[in-house]
Each structure stands twice: as C-alpha cells, then as structure tokens.
Design an enzyme around this catalytic site. Structure first.
Site, PDB file in Angstrom:
ATOM      1  N   SER A 111       0.821  -1.204   0.000  1.00  0.00           N
ATOM      2  CA  SER A 111       0.000   0.000   0.000  1.00  0.00           C
ATOM      3  C   SER A 111       0.859   1.260   0.000  1.00  0.00           C
ATOM      4  O   SER A 111       1.958   1.290   0.554  1.00  0.00           O
ATOM      5  CB  SER A 111      -0.897   0.005   1.242  1.00  0.00           C
ATOM      6  OG  SER A 111      -1.539   1.254   1.413  1.00  0.00           O
ATOM      7  N   TYR A 134      -2.591   5.943  -5.007  1.00  0.00           N
ATOM      8  CA  TYR A 134      -3.746   6.817  -5.243  1.00  0.00           C
ATOM      9  C   TYR A 134      -3.291   7.992  -6.090  1.00  0.00           C
ATOM     10  O   TYR A 134      -2.101   8.321  -6.144  1.00  0.00           O
ATOM     11  CB  TYR A 134      -4.291   7.374  -3.926  1.00  0.00           C
ATOM     12  CG  TYR A 134      -4.539   6.361  -2.844  1.00  0.00           C
ATOM     13  CD1 TYR A 134      -5.660   5.546  -2.880  1.00  0.00           C
ATOM     14  CD2 TYR A 134      -3.668   6.235  -1.770  1.00  0.00           C
ATOM     15  CE1 TYR A 134      -5.906   4.628  -1.870  1.00  0.00           C
ATOM     16  CE2 TYR A 134      -3.900   5.321  -0.758  1.00  0.00           C
ATOM     17  CZ  TYR A 134      -5.017   4.512  -0.810  1.00  0.00           C
ATOM     18  OH  TYR A 134      -5.248   3.609   0.187  1.00  0.00           O
ATOM     19  N   THR A 160      -5.727   2.700  -7.254  1.00  0.00           N
ATOM     20  CA  THR A 160      -7.041   2.727  -6.621  1.00  0.00           C
ATOM     21  C   THR A 160      -7.809   3.969  -7.047  1.00  0.00           C
ATOM     22  O   THR A 160      -7.311   5.093  -6.895  1.00  0.00           O
ATOM     23  CB  THR A 160      -6.894   2.698  -5.091  1.00  0.00           C
ATOM     24  OG1 THR A 160      -6.217   1.490  -4.712  1.00  0.00           O
ATOM     25  CG2 THR A 160      -8.247   2.751  -4.403  1.00  0.00           C
ATOM     26  N   LYS A 260      -8.067  -0.501  -9.684  1.00  0.00           N
ATOM     27  CA  LYS A 260      -8.799  -1.140  -8.590  1.00  0.00           C
ATOM     28  C   LYS A 260      -9.912  -0.211  -8.094  1.00  0.00           C
ATOM     29  O   LYS A 260      -9.663   0.946  -7.779  1.00  0.00           O
ATOM     30  CB  LYS A 260      -7.844  -1.451  -7.434  1.00  0.00           C
ATOM     31  CG  LYS A 260      -8.486  -2.158  -6.249  1.00  0.00           C
ATOM     32  CD  LYS A 260      -7.421  -2.493  -5.203  1.00  0.00           C
ATOM     33  CE  LYS A 260      -8.014  -3.254  -4.032  1.00  0.00           C
ATOM     34  NZ  LYS A 260      -8.913  -2.402  -3.215  1.00  0.00           N
ATOM     35  N   HIS A 284     -14.098  -1.702  -2.385  1.00  0.00           N
ATOM     36  CA  HIS A 284     -13.158  -1.319  -1.329  1.00  0.00           C
ATOM     37  C   HIS A 284     -13.458  -2.077  -0.030  1.00  0.00           C
ATOM     38  O   HIS A 284     -13.347  -1.546   1.071  1.00  0.00           O
ATOM     39  CB  HIS A 284     -13.196   0.189  -1.083  1.00  0.00           C
ATOM     40  CG  HIS A 284     -11.864   0.770  -0.695  1.00  0.00           C
ATOM     41  ND1 HIS A 284     -10.991   1.316  -1.605  1.00  0.00           N
ATOM     42  CD2 HIS A 284     -11.249   0.896   0.507  1.00  0.00           C
ATOM     43  CE1 HIS A 284      -9.918   1.760  -0.995  1.00  0.00           C
ATOM     44  NE2 HIS A 284     -10.034   1.511   0.298  1.00  0.00           N
TER      45      HIS A 284
END
Length: 394
Positions: A111, A134, A160, A260, A284
């Site tokens: 992440s 992100y 994402t 995603k 999510h």
C-alpha cells in the site's frame, strides 16, 4: 473453542485470534466497513450464495492450481491486497507478509500508506511485488513514487480509483482515528486498550517502530504518528480526478496498470479505454459507499462486457480457496485478499499468513477435484449455480 487454544485454519479463525490480540481501535480499523456495514456483510453473503456443482467419477489425479496474474507466475489465482497501516497489526507486518507471499508463490501488493517502505519490502527478496497508489493532488509526488517503485523492480501498479473522498467509517469515528482527531496519542479507546494488550504494546508499539508511513516519510517530515500521516493523505486525495488523469498515468508508467475500484460495466470499459491492462472489481471491501452491490454480484456483467480484453480480478468477501473457485467460475482471472491476510498476520505473523495461504491452496484443490476438473482453465460458469438472487437493484 477458546481462542487461546485455537489452531487456526480459516480466515475466521485468524480473525478471532486477531480480535483478542489487537487493541480495539486497530481491530475495528481492519474489520469495519462504511456506515452501517451493509455492503461489508453483503460481500460475504453473496459469495456464500454461489453453489459449486459437484461432479464425480472423473480422473482428477493431477490437480494444478497455478497460473499467472499480471504476467506474474502464481501457484494459485490470488494476490495479497494492499492494506493501509498494515505494520500496526504486527511488527513490520508488510515485511512478514511479503516473506509469506514469496513462500506461497503469490503476488504481494504494498500500500501507499504502508508502515514499511517499498525499499524495506524490496529487500526481502528479489521477487517483485506490486505497488498500490492513489492519485494525489501533487502529481510530482505521484511521479516520484512511480520512479522509486520502478527502480526497485516493481512492474505492476495497482491504482485505486474509488477514493475521491474517504468513506464514513463509523467504527473509526467512535474509536477516534477518524473525524478530525489530531494525533495518535489522543485515541479515545487508546489507553485502556493498550493496557489490555501488553503483548501488542511490546512487539508492535515498541519493537515495531518506526510507525511512519514509510513511502511518504520524505513528504511529511513533521509527522510523528500514523494519524498525522492519515490527515496528510486525506488532504492529498483529489476529487477532481477523471479518466483523463488515468491516461496521463498510463503515459508515464511503463509497466502493467491495474485499476482497482471498478463496480460497473461502464467503468470497466472506461478503465480499459484509458489504458488499463487489468481491473479489480471492488467496492473497497465495503469501506466506501455502503449499500452498493457486492463485488461478486457485479463480476459476471463486467466479465461479459470486457470479454477477454483485460484481465479481471475481484476482491471483497473472499475468504477461502472455494471462494477463489467461485470467482473464477463467474469470470475472474483471480482475486485479491485484504482482511484475511491482515487477520492472519495480526494473529500469528508470517507463519499465520503462510498457514492461511496454504489452506487457500488446499481448499482450491479440493474444489477443483470435487467439481471434476484439474486446472483453472477448466473452471467455467456451468460449475456453479446461485442459491438466491444477488442483492442488486433492477
């Protein structure tokens, strides 16, 4: 069975142990969803409504669960999903999980908001990992993070797209890690929860330092705890992002691009048009907009629309190797798991994640054999049926 004596096998087993070992606010952070957690529950219920069709008297002496995901060889069609603040669940948890994923032969996704940096995770082995990102307001930071990842051997970017704003997660608000709390030390549930979990305090709270967001430490030098990093990241989320920004990203990222957060056929087509090689059908984990459809209920329509034009993964509600079989039958090339590995690492560290993945593989092998097939390419939609109509609107 008391959790003290429980020999964990399933994701639910690890969850029970994690609930006992973690301070309440951390367990709720991992375990909770948005609003009233309707979609969180729906993700699981809709998987359970998919019935495998058992077939007998077939030669299943050579079952093979292997394949590839994003051109990455995998012993089974699953990847460890990105888990924000994972390193708060166990000492340097992202490193432990990467070790376990390497042992099991499946991809690990780091992440953006991990505790361990990409450099620390890359040092685990020469096996490449996936990196999740992100779209931040500061595009220079995005470009720099991508350059760092590429230099460390990352070739699959998991981007994402369902975080234009952060979902309202009531458990986090009640515990004080959302809703404007200024610092980690001000957690409402903190002091009492810490006192009740001395093992976590020693192993993670003390020995697991530093508790920075390793990938972002350079950009937030004044931050001293995860809450301050969360607040900075929250300010960096860009609600103005459109598919044009994904086209920009595609132009600067040379590797595989996985989008995603897709939950409709329309968005799946848009993602592919913007340059995605793969998409992840995802809500999510029920942590964003409560009440939306489960990921698995959306999957068949997305698979039909894309018709092989892009690789498809699914997440949300995957808890076993049987769920991998179900997802494959409904059109997914593979799945991602987030909460299961988070529970496992919190409960038993690297050994927990290794044990969980071994159980997934055994369950998938059993599902293949008892449905009369020996490899993933033979898993087709006629091998499952539905017990009930999915929770979707007409």
């Amino acid at each position: 069975m008391p959790t003290m004596n429980l020999v964990p096998v399933t994701a639910d087993d690890y969850r029970r142990i994690a609930e006992r070992k973690l301070p309440r606010f951390l367990f709720d952070y991992v375990d909770g969803g948005a609003f009233q957690e309707v979609t969180l529950d729906r993700n699981r219920a809709d998987f359970e409504a998919i019935l495998p069709r058992q077939r007998v008297m077939r030669d299943v002496s050579g079952v093979d669960t292997s394949g590839t995901l994003a051109d990455t060889p995998a012993t089974m069609p699953v990847a460890l999903a990105p888990v924000g603040m994972g390193g708060m669940l166990a000492r340097r948890a992202e490193v432990q999980a990467k070790h376990a994923a390497d042992t099991a032969g499946v991809p690990f996704t780091l992440s953006t908001v991990s505790i361990c940096s990409m450099e620390e995770v890359a040092a685990v082995s020469d096996k490449p990992f996936w990196f999740q990102l992100y779209m931040l307001r500061d595009r220079a930071i995005v470009a720099e993070l991508l350059d760092r990842a590429w230099g460390l051997g990352v070739r699959t970017l998991v981007f994402t797209v369902d975080l234009a704003v952060v979902g309202e997660r009531y458990r986090d608000v009640r515990n004080g890690i959302a809703g404007g709390v200024a610092g980690w030390s001000k957690l409402r549930a903190g002091p009492m929860s810490y006192a009740a979990h001395p093992g976590w305090v020693l192993d993670v709270g003390i020995k697991g330092k530093p508790h920075t967001f390793g990938n972002l430490a350079t950009y937030v030098p004044a931050a001293t705890d995860p809450t301050q990093y969360r607040e900075w990241v929250g300010r960096q989320f860009d609600p103005s992002v459109t598919w044009k920004d994904i086209e920009w990203l595609r132009g600067i990222w040379k590797g595989k691009l996985m989008i995603k957060g897709v939950l409709s056929s329309e968005d799946a087509r848009s993602a592919v048009s913007a340059g995605a090689d793969s998409i992840v059908v995802s809500n999510h984990g029920g942590r964003q907009l409560d009440g939306v459809a489960s990921s698995i209920s959306v999957l068949p329509d997305v698979a039909e629309i894309l018709s092989g034009s892009a690789e498809i993964l699914v997440d949300g509600g995957v808890r076993s190797g049987l769920d991998l079989f179900r997802a494959r039958a409904l059109g997914a090339d593979g799945a991602m798991i987030g909460r299961p590995w988070a529970y496992a690492v919190a409960a038993r560290g690297e050994a927990g994640v290794t044990g969980l993945l071994a159980a997934f593989k055994r369950e998938l092998e059993v599902a293949l054999a008892l449905c009369g097939v020996t490899c993933l390419t033979e898993v087709t939609r006629d091998l499952v049926s539905r017990r009930q109509v999915f929770h979707v609107l007409d």
